[in-house]
Scaffold this active site. Structure first.
Site, PDB file in Angstrom:
ATOM      1  N   HIS A 193       0.859  -1.174   0.000  1.00  0.00           N
ATOM      2  CA  HIS A 193       0.000   0.000   0.000  1.00  0.00           C
ATOM      3  C   HIS A 193       0.904   1.236   0.000  1.00  0.00           C
ATOM      4  O   HIS A 193       1.405   1.658   1.039  1.00  0.00           O
ATOM      5  CB  HIS A 193      -0.929  -0.006   1.216  1.00  0.00           C
ATOM      6  CG  HIS A 193      -2.078  -0.942   1.075  1.00  0.00           C
ATOM      7  ND1 HIS A 193      -1.924  -2.294   0.874  1.00  0.00           N
ATOM      8  CD2 HIS A 193      -3.424  -0.717   1.075  1.00  0.00           C
ATOM      9  CE1 HIS A 193      -3.113  -2.870   0.772  1.00  0.00           C
ATOM     10  NE2 HIS A 193      -4.041  -1.934   0.884  1.00  0.00           N
ATOM     11  N   SER A 234     -12.160   1.875   3.237  1.00  0.00           N
ATOM     12  CA  SER A 234     -11.063   1.025   2.769  1.00  0.00           C
ATOM     13  C   SER A 234     -10.178   1.718   1.740  1.00  0.00           C
ATOM     14  O   SER A 234     -10.427   2.859   1.346  1.00  0.00           O
ATOM     15  CB  SER A 234     -11.637  -0.269   2.195  1.00  0.00           C
ATOM     16  OG  SER A 234     -12.337  -0.983   3.188  1.00  0.00           O
ATOM     17  N   HIS A 235      -9.145   0.975   1.302  1.00  0.00           N
ATOM     18  CA  HIS A 235      -8.140   1.550   0.408  1.00  0.00           C
ATOM     19  C   HIS A 235      -8.753   2.029  -0.906  1.00  0.00           C
ATOM     20  O   HIS A 235      -9.604   1.385  -1.490  1.00  0.00           O
ATOM     21  CB  HIS A 235      -6.993   0.565   0.135  1.00  0.00           C
ATOM     22  CG  HIS A 235      -7.426  -0.813  -0.231  1.00  0.00           C
ATOM     23  ND1 HIS A 235      -6.751  -1.926   0.163  1.00  0.00           N
ATOM     24  CD2 HIS A 235      -8.483  -1.265  -0.948  1.00  0.00           C
ATOM     25  CE1 HIS A 235      -7.350  -3.000  -0.310  1.00  0.00           C
ATOM     26  NE2 HIS A 235      -8.398  -2.623  -0.976  1.00  0.00           N
ATOM     27  N   ASN A 236      -8.279   3.203  -1.306  1.00  0.00           N
ATOM     28  CA  ASN A 236      -8.651   3.835  -2.576  1.00  0.00           C
ATOM     29  C   ASN A 236     -10.100   4.310  -2.632  1.00  0.00           C
ATOM     30  O   ASN A 236     -10.587   4.673  -3.711  1.00  0.00           O
ATOM     31  CB  ASN A 236      -8.383   2.906  -3.770  1.00  0.00           C
ATOM     32  CG  ASN A 236      -6.989   2.313  -3.740  1.00  0.00           C
ATOM     33  OD1 ASN A 236      -6.014   3.020  -3.478  1.00  0.00           O
ATOM     34  ND2 ASN A 236      -6.884   1.017  -3.989  1.00  0.00           N
ATOM     35  N   SER A 254     -11.934   0.788  -3.226  1.00  0.00           N
ATOM     36  CA  SER A 254     -12.164   1.384  -4.548  1.00  0.00           C
ATOM     37  C   SER A 254     -13.627   1.752  -4.775  1.00  0.00           C
ATOM     38  O   SER A 254     -14.137   1.676  -5.896  1.00  0.00           O
ATOM     39  CB  SER A 254     -11.678   0.438  -5.645  1.00  0.00           C
ATOM     40  OG  SER A 254     -10.305   0.146  -5.479  1.00  0.00           O
TER      41      SER A 254
END
Length: 306
Positions: A193, A234-236, A254
């Protein structure tokens, strides 16, 4: 502190709130209360006057005093107490309580860094509060008038926090996400990450939130976003301006949450879903596909209920 009807409406005039009064302007109060727990010497508010316990309110007023802030354009018959009809009664009431009783609000605390906090960054704006046992890494930048409460961890990648943002206790910002692939030896490897987290201005992050840093780009929370407690971003993910995310919401990676959308408690948004602006996701819903702008969805799986 004593405050009169006349002082309240003078304050409304100074900030441009439209109002009208019934009753005496010299009536004073020294506290505030909710409508369902009335007490003498207080000011309260109501959005819908058909639910007003008028006889009980008159009784409370006779003991000492009572002032009601109600919605402009409404009309309450039989009130022995003063009524201030103001545009957007909720807003008018809480702006007034902050003006006259703001010293009682624990959020209006002294601006300082508590002695048990560990703060490695030098990029700290003016009038910042950082609570006990909070850790902030060196690559974090903090804007002006930011409040970061107790037991918060902010580290991992480049993280920026905008002006007038509040981060409640127990929150983690910048942790590594859950994304695995098989290595050459067939063992699971967590994807690196490399990204960070960008948090805008006037954002409120609730208690015990988890905000994961981006994988190849940043996780972004735009201006005026509000999250309640126990939210996972969460990520992105991209949380657009003015979105409101309530308790216990889980947002997979995402995902885009559109401007001024509302995500109700316990909802789950699947990986890569796009929630359109001004949309509504109902309580406990599981969203597996795109929600169009301005639409309401509910259920498991979530379906359109417009």
């Amino acid at each position: 502190m004593e405050v009169t009807v006349k002082e309240i409406v003078s304050f409304y005039e100074s900030i441009g709130i439209k109002y009208r009064i019934t009753g005496e302007e010299d009536v004073s109060v020294h506290s505030f209360c909710p409508l369902n727990a009335l007490k003498s010497g207080s000011v309260t508010w109501a959005r819908h006057l058909h639910k007003i316990p008028i006889e009980k309110m008159n009784e409370v007023h006779r003991k000492e005093s009572l002032i009601l802030v109600a919605e402009y354009g409404e009309e309450l018959a039989g009130a022995e107490f003063p009524v201030i009809y103001a545009e957007n009664a909720q807003r008018a009431f809480f702006l007034m309580t902050e003006r006259f009783f703001g010293f009682l609000n624990p959020e209006n605390r002294e601006r300082k860094i508590e002695r048990t906090a560990v703060v490695d960054t030098k990029q700290i704006g003016k009038n910042v509060y950082i609570g006990h046992h909070t850790y902030i890494a060196s690559d974090v930048s903090i804007g002006d008038n930011v409040t970061i409460m107790h037991n918060v961890t902010i580290e991992g990648g480049t993280i920026s926090i905008g002006d007038h943002t509040i981060i409640e206790s127990g929150t983690t910002i910048g942790a590594q996400g859950f994304s695995y692939f098989k290595g050459l030896d067939e063992r699971e490897i967590c994807a690196p990450h490399y990204g960070g987290v960008r948090i805008g201005n006037h954002v409120k992050i609730g208690a015990n939130n988890t905000i994961i840093r981006g994988c190849l780009a940043d996780t972004v929370i735009e201006d005026d976003v509000k999250t309640a407690d126990l939210v996972c971003i969460s990520h992105n993910d991209l949380i657009k301006q003015g979105a409101q995310i309530t308790c216990g919401v889980m947002i997979a990676g995402s995902t885009t949450v559109g401007e001024h959308s509302w995500i109700a408690p316990g909802a789950v948004l699947n990986n890569g879903v796009n929630i359109g602006e001004n949309s509504y996701v109902g309580i406990g819903s599981v969203v597996l596909k795109k929600v169009r702008e301005g639409h309401k969805v509910f259920g498991v799986p979530a379906i359109n209920i417009d």
